[in-house]
Design an enzyme around this catalytic site. Structure first.
Site, PDB file in Angstrom:
ATOM      1  N   ASP A 169       0.839  -1.199   0.000  1.00 14.14           N
ATOM      2  CA  ASP A 169       0.000   0.000   0.000  1.00 14.14           C
ATOM      3  C   ASP A 169       0.880   1.258   0.000  1.00 14.14           C
ATOM      4  O   ASP A 169       2.097   1.165   0.181  1.00 14.14           O
ATOM      5  CB  ASP A 169      -0.926  -0.049   1.230  1.00 14.14           C
ATOM      6  CG  ASP A 169      -2.259   0.631   0.968  1.00 14.14           C
ATOM      7  OD1 ASP A 169      -2.322   1.486   0.068  1.00 14.14           O
ATOM      8  OD2 ASP A 169      -3.234   0.326   1.673  1.00 14.14           O
ATOM      9  N   ASP A 230     -10.539   2.990  -3.522  1.00 18.27           N
ATOM     10  CA  ASP A 230     -10.999   1.690  -3.006  1.00 18.27           C
ATOM     11  C   ASP A 230     -12.423   1.364  -3.435  1.00 18.27           C
ATOM     12  O   ASP A 230     -13.299   2.226  -3.447  1.00 18.27           O
ATOM     13  CB  ASP A 230     -11.000   1.701  -1.467  1.00 18.27           C
ATOM     14  CG  ASP A 230      -9.597   1.803  -0.907  1.00 18.27           C
ATOM     15  OD1 ASP A 230      -8.640   1.890  -1.689  1.00 18.27           O
ATOM     16  OD2 ASP A 230      -9.484   1.796   0.331  1.00 18.27           O
TER      17      ASP A 230
HETATM   18  C1  GLA Z   1      -6.023   1.347   1.400  1.00 18.60           C
HETATM   19  C2  GLA Z   1      -6.104   0.347   0.247  1.00 18.60           C
HETATM   20  C3  GLA Z   1      -7.191  -0.669   0.532  1.00 18.60           C
HETATM   21  C4  GLA Z   1      -6.900  -1.394   1.834  1.00 18.60           C
HETATM   22  C5  GLA Z   1      -6.757  -0.364   2.963  1.00 18.60           C
HETATM   23  C6  GLA Z   1      -6.274  -1.010   4.243  1.00 18.60           C
HETATM   24  O1  GLA Z   1      -7.157   2.147   1.483  1.00 18.60           O
HETATM   25  O2  GLA Z   1      -6.337   1.015  -0.956  1.00 18.60           O
HETATM   26  O3  GLA Z   1      -7.288  -1.601  -0.531  1.00 18.60           O
HETATM   27  O4  GLA Z   1      -5.747  -2.142   1.700  1.00 18.60           O
HETATM   28  O5  GLA Z   1      -5.823   0.664   2.626  1.00 18.60           O
HETATM   29  O6  GLA Z   1      -6.069  -0.099   5.268  1.00 18.60           O
END
Ligand code: GLA
Length: 422
Positions: A169, A230
């Protein structure tokens, strides 16, 4: 001058190899770890289980080794592995709040009493692979220890544990420069371990909207990369992802291919937010986009209908097509979007998506010459409808039209197989 048969054969072969080398140079280079030759398939906890740490109150849905062991069991017993879903992946919130005395990441001891290594052994004993999560910056998005300053140690720790995929990430990274350096460093560190570890990045997502990602570069380091925000368990979220993908397709589609894929995020089929037709749309379009098929749902409680959709072998075959070309939106009309993807064996996948969110099924007619660069149905083709239900439509000539009905927010997914001209 006369050439012998073997000399002529030799020259033909030499020419052929030259052409191959030339084609190879033209292709965008991929991360050379031999992995993700087709889009990765598996399961990831984030969208469905998020950062649930409360194993007292919610033992069945907190982020614990039990959750991943249960999913691994079901992936084998319920046919998921047989159709290709083979990575069981941990997302954020698996870590203890501190590194150990040697600076290594460690799993939360209460929730993962056997540590990640035992979980990896368990997952491997089922013939599956284990994915884990870490972050290029100072902290993960949920606030657990980040890998900044620890890339080599973390890569080695993951390899020692037997991890097979890393989702990396991009939260809490101080600059765009450090972001790029970090993603590259971790890619090389993983390679140095000698273990085959799929490298799933979010590098471009954290560059937008201020910087233009260099996708050719990203492809040299990552096996897949998230571009957009997301996913949520909602139709709005699916629509936004599709709209972003279509409006950026000139930048992203040609970069995808064996070894490196655009990642529009998890499949949320089997959860709460999508109607049946919307689930069909997600599955069809994720196949067209050559997207990693990474489900985030509860395999212990999934409807037979959602399971059948996720396990649809014909649709999975489109997603996993060995030609490895990502599809694109061909045209957008007032009520319908037409997407298409070239497949191996001169076949095409066509998705007809009804944009209307009112009324009943929409009648839609398309000329066949307008599809697949004019050759999908030349001089004729067999049309099979794969979604929402399988239906053999039979033979069509090049100049004919194809007519169908598409439910509101739904998609009709077709496969066109051209007949050979002789
Ligand atoms: C980010 C990523 C997600 C997930 C969250 C976890 O938002 O884009 O896919 O992994 O972090 O905290």
């Amino acid at each position: 001058m006369k050439f012998s048969h073997s000399q002529r054969l030799g020259s033909v072969l030499a020419l052929f190899s030259l052409v191959l080398v030339f084609c190879d140079v033209l292709r965008v280079r991929a991360l050379d770890n031999g992995l993700a030759r087709t889009p990765t398939m598996g399961w990831l906890h984030w969208e469905r289980f998020m950062c649930n740490l409360d194993c007292q109150e919610e033992p069945d849905s907190c982020i614990s080794e039990q959750l991943f062991m249960q999913m691994a069991d079901l992936m084998v017993s319920d046919g998921w592995k047989d159709v290709g879903y083979n990575y069981v992946c941990i997302d954020d919130c698996w870590m203890a709040p501190e590194r150990d005395s040697k600076g290594r990441l460690q799993a939360d001891p209460q929730r993962f009493p056997g540590g990640i290594q035992r979980l990896a052994n368990y997952v491997h004993s089922k013939g599956l692979k284990l994915g884990i999560y870490a972050d290029v910056g100072n902290k993960t998005c949920a606030g657990f220890p980040g890998s900044f300053g620890y890339y080599d140690i973390d890569a080695k720790t993951f390899a020692d544990w037997g991890v097979d995929l890393l989702k990396f990430d991009g939260c809490y990274c101080d600059s765009i420069n450090l972001l790029a350096k970090g993603y590259k460093h971790m890619s090389l560190a993983l390679n140095k371990t000698g273990r085959s570890i799929v490298y799933s990045c979010e590098w471009p997502l954290y560059m937008w909207p201020l910087h233009q990602p260099n996708y050719k570069k990203i492809r040299q380091y990552c096996n897949h990369w998230r571009n957009f925000a997301d996913i949520y368990d909602s139709w709005e979220s699916i629509k936004q992802i599709l709209a972003w993908t279509a409006s950026n397709q000139d930048r992203i589609v040609n970069v995808a291919g064996p070894g490196g894929w655009n990642d529009p995020d998890m499949l949320v089929i089997g959860n709460f937010g999508l109607s049946w037709d919307q689930q069909v749309t997600q599955m069809a379009l994720w196949a067209i986009m050559a997207a990693p098929l990474i489900m985030s749902n509860d395999l212990r409680q999934i409807s037979p209908q959602a399971k059948a959709l996720l396990q649809n072998k014909d649709v999975i075959a489109i997603n996993q097509d060995p030609l490895g070309k990502q599809g694109y939106r061909l045209r957008k009309e007032k009520e319908v979007e037409v997407w298409e993807r070239p497949l191996s064996n001169i076949a095409w996948a066509i998705a007809l998506r009804n944009l209307k969110e009112i009324g009943g099924p929409l009648s839609y007619t398309t000329s066949l010459v307008s599809l697949g660069k004019g050759v999908a149905c030349s001089p004729g083709c067999f049309i099979t409808q794969l979604l929402p239900i399988k239906k053999d439509h039979g033979f069509y000539g090049w100049t004919s039209s194809f007519k169908t009905q598409i439910n509101p927010t739904g998609t009709v997914l077709l496969k066109l197989e051209a007949i050979s001209p002789n």
